[in-house]
Design an enzyme around this catalytic site. Structure first.
Site, PDB file in Angstrom:
ATOM      1  N   CYS A 172       7.631  -3.285  11.054  1.00  0.00           N
ATOM      2  CA  CYS A 172       7.251  -3.320   9.632  1.00  0.00           C
ATOM      3  C   CYS A 172       7.251  -1.891   9.115  1.00  0.00           C
ATOM      4  O   CYS A 172       6.490  -1.058   9.600  1.00  0.00           O
ATOM      5  CB  CYS A 172       5.869  -3.934   9.407  1.00  0.00           C
ATOM      6  SG  CYS A 172       5.321  -3.718   7.690  1.00  0.00           S
ATOM      7  N   CYS A 186       3.796  -0.890   7.507  1.00  0.00           N
ATOM      8  CA  CYS A 186       2.764  -0.546   8.499  1.00  0.00           C
ATOM      9  C   CYS A 186       3.232   0.605   9.384  1.00  0.00           C
ATOM     10  O   CYS A 186       2.426   1.218  10.065  1.00  0.00           O
ATOM     11  CB  CYS A 186       2.461  -1.721   9.425  1.00  0.00           C
ATOM     12  SG  CYS A 186       1.685  -3.129   8.662  1.00  0.00           S
ATOM     13  N   HIS A 193      -3.921   3.415  -5.325  1.00  0.00           N
ATOM     14  CA  HIS A 193      -4.565   2.314  -6.039  1.00  0.00           C
ATOM     15  C   HIS A 193      -6.049   2.308  -5.676  1.00  0.00           C
ATOM     16  O   HIS A 193      -6.509   3.158  -4.897  1.00  0.00           O
ATOM     17  CB  HIS A 193      -3.869   0.971  -5.779  1.00  0.00           C
ATOM     18  CG  HIS A 193      -3.802   0.537  -4.346  1.00  0.00           C
ATOM     19  ND1 HIS A 193      -4.925   0.359  -3.562  1.00  0.00           N
ATOM     20  CD2 HIS A 193      -2.747   0.255  -3.538  1.00  0.00           C
ATOM     21  CE1 HIS A 193      -4.563  -0.039  -2.358  1.00  0.00           C
ATOM     22  NE2 HIS A 193      -3.241  -0.100  -2.310  1.00  0.00           N
ATOM     23  N   HIS A 243      -7.240   2.700  -1.941  1.00  0.00           N
ATOM     24  CA  HIS A 243      -7.303   4.060  -1.370  1.00  0.00           C
ATOM     25  C   HIS A 243      -8.529   4.794  -1.908  1.00  0.00           C
ATOM     26  O   HIS A 243      -9.214   5.517  -1.190  1.00  0.00           O
ATOM     27  CB  HIS A 243      -6.054   4.867  -1.728  1.00  0.00           C
ATOM     28  CG  HIS A 243      -4.780   4.204  -1.342  1.00  0.00           C
ATOM     29  ND1 HIS A 243      -3.895   3.691  -2.258  1.00  0.00           N
ATOM     30  CD2 HIS A 243      -4.261   3.916  -0.124  1.00  0.00           C
ATOM     31  CE1 HIS A 243      -2.872   3.138  -1.621  1.00  0.00           C
ATOM     32  NE2 HIS A 243      -3.070   3.254  -0.321  1.00  0.00           N
ATOM     33  N   LYS A 282      -5.224  -8.883   0.180  1.00  0.00           N
ATOM     34  CA  LYS A 282      -5.401  -7.429   0.208  1.00  0.00           C
ATOM     35  C   LYS A 282      -4.493  -6.804  -0.854  1.00  0.00           C
ATOM     36  O   LYS A 282      -3.307  -7.082  -0.899  1.00  0.00           O
ATOM     37  CB  LYS A 282      -5.006  -6.898   1.585  1.00  0.00           C
ATOM     38  CG  LYS A 282      -5.019  -5.379   1.664  1.00  0.00           C
ATOM     39  CD  LYS A 282      -4.672  -4.893   3.065  1.00  0.00           C
ATOM     40  CE  LYS A 282      -4.729  -3.381   3.181  1.00  0.00           C
ATOM     41  NZ  LYS A 282      -3.450  -2.703   3.093  1.00  0.00           N
ATOM     42  N   LYS A 316       0.455  -1.884  -2.659  1.00  0.00           N
ATOM     43  CA  LYS A 316       1.518  -1.358  -3.511  1.00  0.00           C
ATOM     44  C   LYS A 316       2.768  -2.206  -3.345  1.00  0.00           C
ATOM     45  O   LYS A 316       3.421  -2.551  -4.328  1.00  0.00           O
ATOM     46  CB  LYS A 316       1.834   0.087  -3.086  1.00  0.00           C
ATOM     47  CG  LYS A 316       0.720   1.040  -3.400  1.00  0.00           C
ATOM     48  CD  LYS A 316       0.970   2.421  -2.826  1.00  0.00           C
ATOM     49  CE  LYS A 316       0.770   2.484  -1.327  1.00  0.00           C
ATOM     50  NZ  LYS A 316       0.400   3.792  -0.817  1.00  0.00           N
ATOM     51  N   HIS A 359       1.806  -7.316   5.074  1.00  0.00           N
ATOM     52  CA  HIS A 359       2.547  -7.001   3.844  1.00  0.00           C
ATOM     53  C   HIS A 359       3.417  -8.145   3.327  1.00  0.00           C
ATOM     54  O   HIS A 359       3.931  -8.072   2.212  1.00  0.00           O
ATOM     55  CB  HIS A 359       3.414  -5.753   4.058  1.00  0.00           C
ATOM     56  CG  HIS A 359       2.611  -4.507   4.244  1.00  0.00           C
ATOM     57  ND1 HIS A 359       2.257  -4.019   5.486  1.00  0.00           N
ATOM     58  CD2 HIS A 359       2.043  -3.673   3.342  1.00  0.00           C
ATOM     59  CE1 HIS A 359       1.530  -2.926   5.326  1.00  0.00           C
ATOM     60  NE2 HIS A 359       1.384  -2.694   4.045  1.00  0.00           N
ATOM     61  N   CYS A 380       5.918  -9.650   7.944  1.00  0.00           N
ATOM     62  CA  CYS A 380       4.706  -8.959   8.378  1.00  0.00           C
ATOM     63  C   CYS A 380       3.488  -9.706   7.850  1.00  0.00           C
ATOM     64  O   CYS A 380       3.429 -10.031   6.652  1.00  0.00           O
ATOM     65  CB  CYS A 380       4.699  -7.528   7.837  1.00  0.00           C
ATOM     66  SG  CYS A 380       3.092  -6.728   7.970  1.00  0.00           S
TER      67      CYS A 380
HETATM   68  O1  ME8 Z   1      -2.049   3.432   6.783  1.00  0.00           O
HETATM   69  N1  ME8 Z   1      -8.856  -2.280   0.384  1.00  0.00           N
HETATM   70  O2  ME8 Z   1      -1.743   4.817   4.976  1.00  0.00           O
HETATM   71  P1  ME8 Z   1      -1.969   3.829   3.746  1.00  0.00           P
HETATM   72  C1  ME8 Z   1      -9.530  -1.303   0.980  1.00  0.00           C
HETATM   73  N2  ME8 Z   1      -0.714   6.661   6.497  1.00  0.00           N
HETATM   74  N3  ME8 Z   1      -8.962  -0.195   1.477  1.00  0.00           N
HETATM   75  C2  ME8 Z   1      -7.634  -0.061   1.324  1.00  0.00           C
HETATM   76  C3  ME8 Z   1      -6.861  -1.051   0.695  1.00  0.00           C
HETATM   77  C4  ME8 Z   1      -7.528  -2.211   0.205  1.00  0.00           C
HETATM   78  N4  ME8 Z   1      -6.899  -3.193  -0.428  1.00  0.00           N
HETATM   79  N5  ME8 Z   1      -5.579  -0.648   0.700  1.00  0.00           N
HETATM   80  C5  ME8 Z   1      -5.551   0.568   1.308  1.00  0.00           C
HETATM   81  C6  ME8 Z   1      -1.753   4.498   6.297  1.00  0.00           C
HETATM   82  N6  ME8 Z   1      -6.801   0.929   1.688  1.00  0.00           N
HETATM   83  C7  ME8 Z   1      -1.474   5.685   7.187  1.00  0.00           C
HETATM   84  C8  ME8 Z   1      -2.793   6.235   7.688  1.00  0.00           C
HETATM   85  S1  ME8 Z   1      -4.246   7.968   9.146  1.00  0.00           S
HETATM   86  C9  ME8 Z   1      -3.955   8.996  10.425  1.00  0.00           C
HETATM   87  C10 ME8 Z   1      -2.667   7.389   8.666  1.00  0.00           C
HETATM   88  C11 ME8 Z   1      -7.176   2.188   2.352  1.00  0.00           C
HETATM   89  O3  ME8 Z   1      -1.523   4.589   2.545  1.00  0.00           O
HETATM   90  C12 ME8 Z   1      -7.834   1.915   3.692  1.00  0.00           C
HETATM   91  O4  ME8 Z   1      -8.588   3.029   4.060  1.00  0.00           O
HETATM   92  O5  ME8 Z   1      -1.360   2.512   4.008  1.00  0.00           O
HETATM   93  C13 ME8 Z   1      -6.614   1.778   4.603  1.00  0.00           C
HETATM   94  O6  ME8 Z   1      -6.966   1.901   5.960  1.00  0.00           O
HETATM   95  C14 ME8 Z   1      -5.757   2.907   4.079  1.00  0.00           C
HETATM   96  O7  ME8 Z   1      -5.995   2.912   2.659  1.00  0.00           O
HETATM   97  C15 ME8 Z   1      -4.279   2.752   4.396  1.00  0.00           C
HETATM   98  O8  ME8 Z   1      -3.555   3.701   3.661  1.00  0.00           O
END
Ligand code: ME8
Length: 510
Positions: free
Chosen positions: A127, A130, A19, A22, A296, A299, A148, A145
């Site tokens: 969670c 997370c 989304h 990301h 926030k 998904k 979420h 959580c």
């Molecule tokens: O946490 N606003 O993956 P994830 C801004 N796999 N940035 C956002 C956002 C939002 N509403 N939503 C997501 C994970 N992000 C792990 C990470 S790293 C070794 C492992 C972005 O798919 C932001 O960068 O939940 C957040 O930290 C990341 O997506 C989380 O992605």
């Protein structure tokens, strides 16, 4: 020795498609990577996907698929988005790749050999979104959580634990000696307070499912998804395979993310690296959340907006521009269609796009499209001063990760250039044969301003910059321009043949 600027996005879970949250992180990293390349630096820009763990496993199960089948299906959809958004990553790592599994095993073995791993039992509330145990204020009423708002699950298992508690003093020393390790500063304060509050060892293996990398000395366990994931940053540098390459890239200059995963990066990750005897990253930068309806976007909560919903209307360049311009980097920000449309019309269609088309049209009608000879290449006056301000401010903001200010400096210059046109009114000069040189000077300066705009906009809007560059007709490639040289005033060669071409940013219908 390290000679490469190394920037990473988080590797994203592939329980669903991306989304705009990301994409926000990924575009920001891309802009920084492109800017560093524009400065002539060697850059390694890494992104990828976090494919193990329960959140992905459950997504597969819900669809009646094996986890490997599911991730193989969904990863191309992530890559497609990055391709469309012109993300210039140098490597895309998937945690299910063989190269990664091998290095995760090497790495956890190092932690084990260092005496930092022991067998214990854990019980807590987990969670799945997370992939993290929760305590205290992280748990809302009804055992939800806090991030979420989904029910936490009670988990009890015999796991291997990492002795995080042994690293409290070394972590505090790291934060003290390197205050830039976590930015912005408020985030550093949160991390310091958390670590001062006392650290608990964390469980770094799981036995209740087998979707992960087996623990090398006890393969009934798989490595906890967060340990597996963090290590991607090192796998991709050639750790354990190509020592020279590893040393030329690691440590990372910046791990970019939002605050949901700060603790893993600023506490767990450096502690594990210290245990393994490896250098810690230079910095972790935390940008804000994109919010929808004040929450926030996520998904899980079905508030995710797919980037293609916006690029279809506004185009990729405007998409990249808008989020960086709209939200001060480091703060939370809201997306709305209205604000995106308003900025598009004001700053891109009426701003940059209109500026370019007016100047190129005048070059066409008054000089047959050929860049005129100015009385001096030095330039002078208001536009020249504005250019000097841009050349100073844009890099300073970029290097401090003030991305919205960097983009704001570019927009400021576009506005100055539009004001300059109104002030010198070349269309009036053109009526007076005696002022032919003044007309040539004003158009040369205006075209030179467009050249600078194309150079400075190129990290942010690579497509539109390339189109503008082509309209300017400059023989050298835009990709062969480097700062600081390309920012010198007066490089545009008189005699260059320009062309008007299509509008860079067509006006939107209501
Ligand atoms: O946490 N606003 O993956 P994830 C801004 N796999 N940035 C956002 C956002 C939002 N509403 N939503 C997501 C994970 N992000 C792990 C990470 S790293 C070794 C492992 C972005 O798919 C932001 O960068 O939940 C957040 O930290 C990341 O997506 C989380 O992605």
């Amino acid at each position: 020795m390290k000679d490469t600027f190394y920037i990473t996005t988080p590797i994203y879970y592939v329980n669903d498609v991306p989304h705009i949250g990301h994409a926000y992180t990924t575009v920001a990293c891309d802009v920084i990577a492109r800017y560093r390349r524009l400065r002539g630096e060697k850059v390694f820009f890494l992104t990828g996907t976090d494919e193990h763990g329960q959140t992905n496993l459950r997504a597969a199960q819900q669809r009646g698929l094996k986890p490997q089948e599911w991730v193989d299906q969904i990863v191309p959809q992530w890559k497609e988005v990055w391709e469309r958004l012109e993300i210039s990553y140098d490597d895309f790592i998937r945690t299910t790749e063989e190269r990664h599994g091998r290095s995760v095993q090497d790495f956890v073995q190092r932690l084990y050999d260092a005496g930092d791993v022991y067998l214990g039992t854990y019980e807590g509330l987990y969670c799945i979104s997370c992939e993290e145990f929760k305590t205290g204020s992280e748990i809302l009423d009804g055992q939800l959580c806090a991030i979420h708002k989904i029910p936490l699950e009670r988990v009890q298992e015999q796991n291997y634990f990492f002795r995080l508690s042994a690293y409290q003093d070394r972590l505090l020393k790291l934060y003290e000696e390197h205050p830039e390790f976590v930015r912005p500063e408020t985030r550093m304060n949160e991390v310091v307070a958390f670590v001062k509050g006392g650290l608990q060892d964390f469980s770094m293996s799981r036995t209740s499912f087998d979707w992960g990398v087996p623990i090398p000395w006890d393969p009934k366990h798989v490595v906890y998804v967060w340990v597996d994931a963090l290590f991607n940053y090192i796998t991709a540098t050639g750790f354990g395979v190509d020592e020279q390459r590893f040393r030329s890239i690691w440590p990372a200059d910046v791990h970019m993310m939002s605050k949901d995963i700060l603790r893993f990066h600023a506490v767990f990750w450096p502690a594990m690296l210290m245990s393994a005897g490896l250098p810690v990253p230079r910095s972790v930068f935390v940008h804000g959340y994109l919010l929808v309806g004040g929450e926030k976007m996520s998904k899980t909560r079905l508030t995710g907006i797919h980037p293609f919903q916006l690029t279809g209307h506004f185009g990729v360049d405007a998409y990249r521009y808008y989020f960086l311009r709209e939200v001060p980097f480091g703060q939370d920000g809201s997306f709305s269609w209205e604000s995106m449309a308003a900025r598009y019309n004001a700053e891109l269609a009426n701003g940059l796009g209109n500026l370019a088309s007016r100047i190129l049209a005048m070059a066409g009608s008054y000089f047959g499209g050929v860049v005129p000879e100015p009385s001096s290449r030095e330039g002078s006056g208001r536009l020249r001063e504005a250019a000097t301000a841009l050349v100073g401010r844009f890099p300073a903001h970029m290097e401090a990760f003030q991305l919205s200010d960097a983009v704001g400096a570019l927009d400021g210059f576009v506005r100055e250039a539009n004001r300059y046109l109104v002030e010198v009114a070349p269309w009036n000069l053109a009526k007076d044969e005696g002022r032919r040189q003044d007309l040539a000077d004003s158009l040369y300066a205006s075209l030179e301003a467009l050249r600078l705009i194309a150079v400075f906009a190129s990290p942010v809007m690579p497509g539109a910059s390339a189109r503008l560059w082509a309209q300017l007709g400059i023989a050298e490639q835009l990709s062969a321009q480097y700062l600081p040289r390309a920012a010198q005033w007066g490089l545009l060669e008189p005699g260059t043949r320009t062309s008007k071409g299509e509008a860079l940013f067509p006006r939107l219908d209501d």
